[in-house]
Design an enzyme around this catalytic site. Structure first.
Site, PDB file in Angstrom:
ATOM      1  N   LYS A   1       0.661   6.816   9.755  1.00 36.17           N
ATOM      2  CA  LYS A   1       1.251   5.653  10.422  1.00 36.17           C
ATOM      3  C   LYS A   1       2.703   5.917  10.828  1.00 36.17           C
ATOM      4  O   LYS A   1       3.122   5.577  11.946  1.00 36.17           O
ATOM      5  CB  LYS A   1       1.160   4.417   9.518  1.00 36.17           C
TER       6      LYS A   1
ATOM      7  N   TYR B   1      -2.073   8.443   4.396  1.00 36.21           N
ATOM      8  CA  TYR B   1      -2.105   7.246   5.222  1.00 36.21           C
ATOM      9  C   TYR B   1      -0.698   6.922   5.740  1.00 36.21           C
ATOM     10  O   TYR B   1      -0.498   6.636   6.928  1.00 36.21           O
ATOM     11  CB  TYR B   1      -2.659   6.071   4.420  1.00 36.21           C
TER      12      TYR B   1
END
Length: 323
Positions: A203, A199
């Site tokens: 990002k 994750y």
């Protein structure tokens, strides 16, 4: 394969009580564009549900023609509700023109077919929102990354790479027309630990891509802009289910939550800003942009910034350029 591309245009529908309108911002430049030429054309990837759906509907409320992409075509295609056709219908109901295109963003041929279709039907692409990402429920389960399924790493493919591919396909036309905005939907997990390295890499990776793409656009003397926007916690079906399942862990988010449409209105305000070029390459906090442009969320709420709630801000890349 490109042959898997499926298209559906939502018929005209009248929306008598458009709550999305509560979040609209008045943006003269965008309004002038809409009156002087054909409606603004946007592609929102990963828009069957969640942030993508909300962004697409919000852009529709500003009169945009929105190509809605995703894989879900009927109930049951995904554990969560929502299909590309439902989103396209909602875009049209909000005042725009929704066009659903079934597209697996892990398949470059399907993505190429999507952009070829848009090129054949429109004068060009004005806004590209890279939102598609391979997000699995196991992302939030306890444990270290090696204790979780390997498939969580798919977010690096459908997330980082898919955003690169879509931008690569959109950029030549935008540069040729000397206008356009590429947006990556990001979050504060780019700058702090959040739900594991897959994750975080996703990002951080898209934030950096927005910066590097802006460097290339400037080198080409182009007015095309690229930005990454940190969204807050979104009132999506997935997050609401998480809050209900673990209220002790996530209940605090109820006071900070943003509607999925909120970021769409922020994107419209950003696109309409005459000084958009000054922001190109930056990672921007959506809640702060909303204050700048006078955008409020449903019910007049002003969602808080990560800067205030968590003391977290986007990284600022070094200005050194090596070619």
């Amino acid at each position: 394969m490109a042959g898997a591309l499926t298209v559906h245009e939502a018929g005209a529908t009248t929306l008598t009580n458009n709550k999305v309108g509560e979040s609209k911002a008045s943006c003269g430049r965008g309004e002038k564009r809409m009156s002087d030429r054909k409606p603004v054309v946007a592609i929102v990837t990963g828009a069957s549900r969640g942030a993508g759906r909300g962004i697409a509907i919000a852009l529709g409320s500003h009169g945009c023609t929105v190509y809605v992409t995703g894989r879900s075509q009927q109930a049951g295609d995904h554990a969560l509700p929502g299909t590309i056709y439902e989103t396209a219908q909602a875009v049209t109901a909000a005042g725009g023109h929704g066009i659903a295109v079934r597209c697996d963003h892990a398949d470059d041929a399907q993505v190429e077919a999507l952009f070829a279709k848009v090129a054949a039907e429109q004068d060009g692409i004005d806004i590209l929102v890279n939102n598609a990402a391979a997000v699995y429920d196991e992302l939030t389960i306890p444990g270290n990354f090696w204790e979780k399924p390997l498939k969580l790493g798919d977010m690096i493919d459908v997330g980082i790479r898919s955003g690169y591919v879509a931008s690569w396909l959109a950029a030549p036309g935008m540069v040729a027309r000397n206008t356009g905005l590429i947006v990556f939907t990001s979050a504060s997990g780019a700058a702090h630990y959040s739900m594991g390295p897959a994750y975080g890499a996703h990002k951080a990776g898209i934030d950096k891509m927005a910066f590097d793409m802006a460097v290339d656009f400037r080198a080409a003397d182009s007015a095309v802009a690229s930005v990454s926007i940190w969204m807050g916690a979104l009132a999506t079906d997935r997050l609401l289910a998480m809050i209900a399942a673990e209220p002790g862990k996530y209940a605090y988010l109820k006071d900070q939550i943003e509607t999925p449409e909120f970021t769409g209105h922020v994107i419209w305000a950003l696109y309409s800003d005459p000084k958009l070029a000054d922001l190109s390459g930056q990672t921007l906090i959506g809640a702060e942009l909303a204050v700048k442009y006078g955008v409020t969320d449903e019910g007049g709420r002003q969602p808080p910034s990560y800067r205030d709630t968590h003391k977290v801000v986007p990284h600022v890349p070094h200005p050194l350029i090596i070619r």
